[in-house]
Design a protein around this motif. Structure first.
Motif, PDB file in Angstrom:
ATOM      1  N   GLY A 167     -38.434 -76.862 -88.259  1.00 47.55           N
ATOM      2  CA  GLY A 167     -39.799 -76.448 -88.530  1.00 47.55           C
ATOM      3  C   GLY A 167     -40.156 -75.109 -87.913  1.00 47.55           C
ATOM      4  N   TYR A 168     -39.266 -74.602 -87.069  1.00 49.04           N
ATOM      5  CA  TYR A 168     -39.480 -73.290 -86.453  1.00 49.04           C
ATOM      6  C   TYR A 168     -38.381 -72.336 -86.904  1.00 49.04           C
ATOM      7  CZ  TYR A 168     -42.762 -75.602 -83.284  1.00 49.04           C
ATOM      8  OH  TYR A 168     -43.812 -76.310 -82.766  1.00 49.04           O
ATOM      9  N   SER A 169     -38.744 -71.068 -87.079  1.00 55.75           N
ATOM     10  CA  SER A 169     -37.760 -70.062 -87.488  1.00 55.75           C
ATOM     11  C   SER A 169     -37.065 -69.479 -86.269  1.00 55.75           C
ATOM     12  CB  SER A 169     -38.452 -68.941 -88.272  1.00 55.75           C
ATOM     13  OG  SER A 169     -39.309 -68.190 -87.403  1.00 55.75           O
ATOM     14  N   LYS A 170     -36.001 -68.720 -86.525  1.00 52.94           N
ATOM     15  CA  LYS A 170     -35.317 -68.030 -85.433  1.00 52.94           C
ATOM     16  C   LYS A 170     -36.255 -67.050 -84.746  1.00 52.94           C
ATOM     17  CE  LYS A 170     -30.502 -68.357 -87.021  1.00 52.94           C
ATOM     18  NZ  LYS A 170     -30.720 -69.573 -87.818  1.00 52.94           N
ATOM     19  N   GLY A 171     -37.133 -66.443 -85.523  1.00 51.35           N
ATOM     20  CA  GLY A 171     -38.114 -65.528 -84.938  1.00 51.35           C
ATOM     21  C   GLY A 171     -39.072 -66.245 -84.008  1.00 51.35           C
ATOM     22  N   ASP A 172     -39.473 -67.459 -84.383  1.00 50.66           N
ATOM     23  CA  ASP A 172     -40.337 -68.258 -83.509  1.00 50.66           C
ATOM     24  C   ASP A 172     -39.634 -68.538 -82.180  1.00 50.66           C
ATOM     25  OD1 ASP A 172     -42.261 -68.407 -85.526  1.00 50.66           O
ATOM     26  OD2 ASP A 172     -41.459 -70.299 -86.311  1.00 50.66           O
ATOM     27  N   GLY A 173     -38.368 -68.941 -82.290  1.00 52.07           N
ATOM     28  CA  GLY A 173     -37.605 -69.250 -81.090  1.00 52.07           C
ATOM     29  C   GLY A 173     -37.417 -68.028 -80.200  1.00 52.07           C
ATOM     30  N   LEU A 174     -37.087 -66.887 -80.833  1.00 49.41           N
ATOM     31  CA  LEU A 174     -36.899 -65.656 -80.067  1.00 49.41           C
ATOM     32  C   LEU A 174     -38.192 -65.249 -79.367  1.00 49.41           C
ATOM     33  CD1 LEU A 174     -34.966 -63.331 -79.325  1.00 49.41           C
ATOM     34  CD2 LEU A 174     -35.760 -62.140 -81.394  1.00 49.41           C
ATOM     35  N   THR A 234     -37.935 -74.582 -78.561  1.00 50.50           N
ATOM     36  CA  THR A 234     -36.520 -74.271 -78.295  1.00 50.50           C
ATOM     37  C   THR A 234     -35.890 -75.203 -77.256  1.00 50.50           C
ATOM     38  OG1 THR A 234     -37.106 -72.720 -76.526  1.00 50.50           O
ATOM     39  CG2 THR A 234     -36.902 -71.813 -78.766  1.00 50.50           C
ATOM     40  N   GLY A 235     -36.647 -76.133 -76.737  1.00 51.87           N
ATOM     41  CA  GLY A 235     -36.160 -76.905 -75.607  1.00 51.87           C
ATOM     42  C   GLY A 235     -36.323 -76.134 -74.308  1.00 51.87           C
ATOM     43  N   THR A 236     -36.812 -74.920 -74.423  1.00 52.30           N
ATOM     44  CA  THR A 236     -37.046 -73.973 -73.322  1.00 52.30           C
ATOM     45  C   THR A 236     -35.759 -73.547 -72.639  1.00 52.30           C
ATOM     46  OG1 THR A 236     -39.212 -75.001 -72.896  1.00 52.30           O
ATOM     47  CG2 THR A 236     -38.409 -73.422 -71.281  1.00 52.30           C
ATOM     48  N   GLY A 237     -35.365 -72.325 -72.955  1.00 52.58           N
ATOM     49  CA  GLY A 237     -34.233 -71.724 -72.270  1.00 52.58           C
ATOM     50  C   GLY A 237     -34.729 -70.936 -71.074  1.00 52.58           C
ATOM     51  N   ASP A 259     -27.698 -70.904 -82.706  1.00 51.51           N
ATOM     52  CA  ASP A 259     -28.789 -70.026 -82.280  1.00 51.51           C
ATOM     53  C   ASP A 259     -28.644 -69.595 -80.827  1.00 51.51           C
ATOM     54  OD1 ASP A 259     -30.028 -70.412 -84.812  1.00 51.51           O
ATOM     55  OD2 ASP A 259     -30.952 -72.269 -84.095  1.00 51.51           O
ATOM     56  N   HIS A 260     -27.429 -69.708 -80.299  1.00 53.18           N
ATOM     57  CA  HIS A 260     -27.261 -69.470 -78.861  1.00 53.18           C
ATOM     58  C   HIS A 260     -27.630 -68.039 -78.461  1.00 53.18           C
ATOM     59  CE1 HIS A 260     -25.745 -70.285 -74.862  1.00 53.18           C
ATOM     60  NE2 HIS A 260     -25.028 -69.172 -74.912  1.00 53.18           N
ATOM     61  N   TRP A 261     -27.430 -67.097 -79.363  1.00 55.85           N
ATOM     62  CA  TRP A 261     -27.761 -65.706 -79.047  1.00 55.85           C
ATOM     63  C   TRP A 261     -29.223 -65.553 -78.656  1.00 55.85           C
ATOM     64  CZ3 TRP A 261     -31.507 -63.135 -81.862  1.00 55.85           C
ATOM     65  CH2 TRP A 261     -31.887 -63.725 -83.089  1.00 55.85           C
ATOM     66  N   ILE A 262     -30.100 -66.377 -79.219  1.00 49.64           N
ATOM     67  CA  ILE A 262     -31.531 -66.301 -78.917  1.00 49.64           C
ATOM     68  C   ILE A 262     -31.783 -66.523 -77.427  1.00 49.64           C
ATOM     69  CG2 ILE A 262     -33.728 -67.557 -79.221  1.00 49.64           C
ATOM     70  CD1 ILE A 262     -32.923 -67.977 -82.144  1.00 49.64           C
ATOM     71  N   PHE A 263     -30.956 -67.366 -76.804  1.00 49.97           N
ATOM     72  CA  PHE A 263     -31.187 -67.739 -75.415  1.00 49.97           C
ATOM     73  C   PHE A 263     -30.554 -66.764 -74.422  1.00 49.97           C
ATOM     74  CE2 PHE A 263     -31.381 -71.457 -78.146  1.00 49.97           C
ATOM     75  CZ  PHE A 263     -32.676 -71.863 -77.881  1.00 49.97           C
ATOM     76  N   TRP A 264     -29.990 -65.684 -74.968  1.00 51.94           N
ATOM     77  CA  TRP A 264     -29.586 -64.541 -74.151  1.00 51.94           C
ATOM     78  C   TRP A 264     -30.456 -63.327 -74.467  1.00 51.94           C
ATOM     79  CZ3 TRP A 264     -25.945 -64.167 -70.257  1.00 51.94           C
ATOM     80  CH2 TRP A 264     -25.172 -65.312 -70.057  1.00 51.94           C
ATOM     81  N   VAL A 265     -30.610 -63.040 -75.744  1.00 53.26           N
ATOM     82  CA  VAL A 265     -31.389 -61.864 -76.140  1.00 53.26           C
ATOM     83  C   VAL A 265     -32.845 -62.023 -75.726  1.00 53.26           C
ATOM     84  CG1 VAL A 265     -32.190 -60.496 -78.093  1.00 53.26           C
ATOM     85  CG2 VAL A 265     -29.820 -61.329 -78.049  1.00 53.26           C
ATOM     86  N   GLY A 266     -33.443 -63.185 -76.024  1.00 51.99           N
ATOM     87  CA  GLY A 266     -34.853 -63.402 -75.699  1.00 51.99           C
ATOM     88  C   GLY A 266     -35.147 -63.260 -74.213  1.00 51.99           C
TER      89      GLY A 266
END
Length: 287
Positions: free
Chosen positions: A172-179, A231-234, A255-262
């Motif tokens: 229900g959430y996009s990659k942009g939402d997660g980032l 995101t489960g909060t990174g 989606d692991h890259w999100i939890f480094w880039v973000g």
């Protein structure tokens, strides 16, 4: 008691609440003097036992952090009824409470980073050298992997059947939402760290004791309340990496890259905001 009240009164007058802004604030006569920025490279650290002791402290703190928090997540996820567990609020308290306790325990040894994004933010703020920053990040990631590994070792079936605490963008959430959630969440955390550990603020408000681990832990708690459903909060690349490696299922890496880039973007923004806007460090008079 009278002497204490006098100290508070004198302190309040010596460091008034209303301060000039910009370059005027930097040019005022004051007891506090800005420390020099940490050198970019400091090879001499590699010969110091305190350097390695600090790295060990970061390893152990991140190990304990992952062990307690992933166990808490597993206890909530495996239950058929969330009402019978601590729920999302309990997970948030586990993360925030462990950060509070571990920062308190390790602050005097390593600074109590327990998070590569925090280390990155403090590096950009020139609070530590690149040598130490890289060493801390490696030790934090190793500690996180070991912490998640011990949880899996204790209860392999529960761990593998319930997501292993790995961070993923929720349905229900996009990659942009997660980032975006990771950027803003990490910004809040790193900004709190920089503010709570600001030596200038501590000097100005010396009559108001500040226990730095408390606001830092509370910031982690609040961010988790807001972003666990997304995101489960990174907001901690080591935490995300440790869980992903030990769980090691395809969707944990999607989606692991999100939890480094973000987190790294959020940390950089917080460091620049605190140093340039709040502290006005680049505008300090050189005279």
């Amino acid at each position: 008691m009278e002497g204490k009240e006098e100290d508070v009164r004198v302190g309040a007058n010596k460091f008034p609440e209303r301060q000039p802004i910009g370059t005027a604030a930097q040019s005022q006569e004051k007891d506090y003097k800005e420390p020099p920025p940490a050198p970019l490279f400091e090879p001499g650290e590699l010969k110091s036992w305190s350097f390695y002791r600090a790295g060990i402290a970061e390893f152990m703190a991140t190990f304990l952090f992952l062990y307690i928090t992933i166990l808490t997540v597993m206890g909530v996820v495996k239950s058929s009824s969330k009402c019978s567990t601590v729920g999302i609020q309990g997970i948030a308290w586990a993360f925030g409470g462990m950060i509070f306790a571990l920062v308190y325990c390790t602050a005097g040894i390593s600074g109590g980073h327990i998070n590569p994004a925090v280390t990155f933010g403090l590096f950009l703020a020139r609070k530590l050298s690149l040598t130490r920053a890289l060493f801390y990040m490696v030790m934090q990631c190793l500690g996180a992997i070991c912490g998640a590994g011990v949880v899996k070792g204790f209860q392999k079936g529960v761990y593998e059947n319930n997501g292993g605490g790995a961070n993923v963008v929720a349905a229900g959430y996009s990659k942009g939402d997660g980032l975006g959630a990771e950027i803003v969440g990490t910004f809040i955390l790193v900004y709190t760290v920089l503010s709570a550990t600001d030596a200038k603020r501590n000097a100005r408000d010396s009559h108001v004791p500040i226990l730095a681990p408390l606001p830092i832990g509370f910031a982690v708690f609040l961010v988790h309340l807001a972003t666990i459903p997304i995101t489960g909060t990174g907001i901690n690349p080591a935490r995300s990496l440790g869980a992903a490696i030990i769980y090691n299922k395809d969707h944990a890496w999607d989606d692991h890259w999100i939890f480094w880039v973000g987190p790294f973007i959020g940390a950089a923004l917080a460091a620049f905001y605190h140093q340039i806007v709040i502290r006005a460090i680049p505008f300090k008079s050189r005279s």
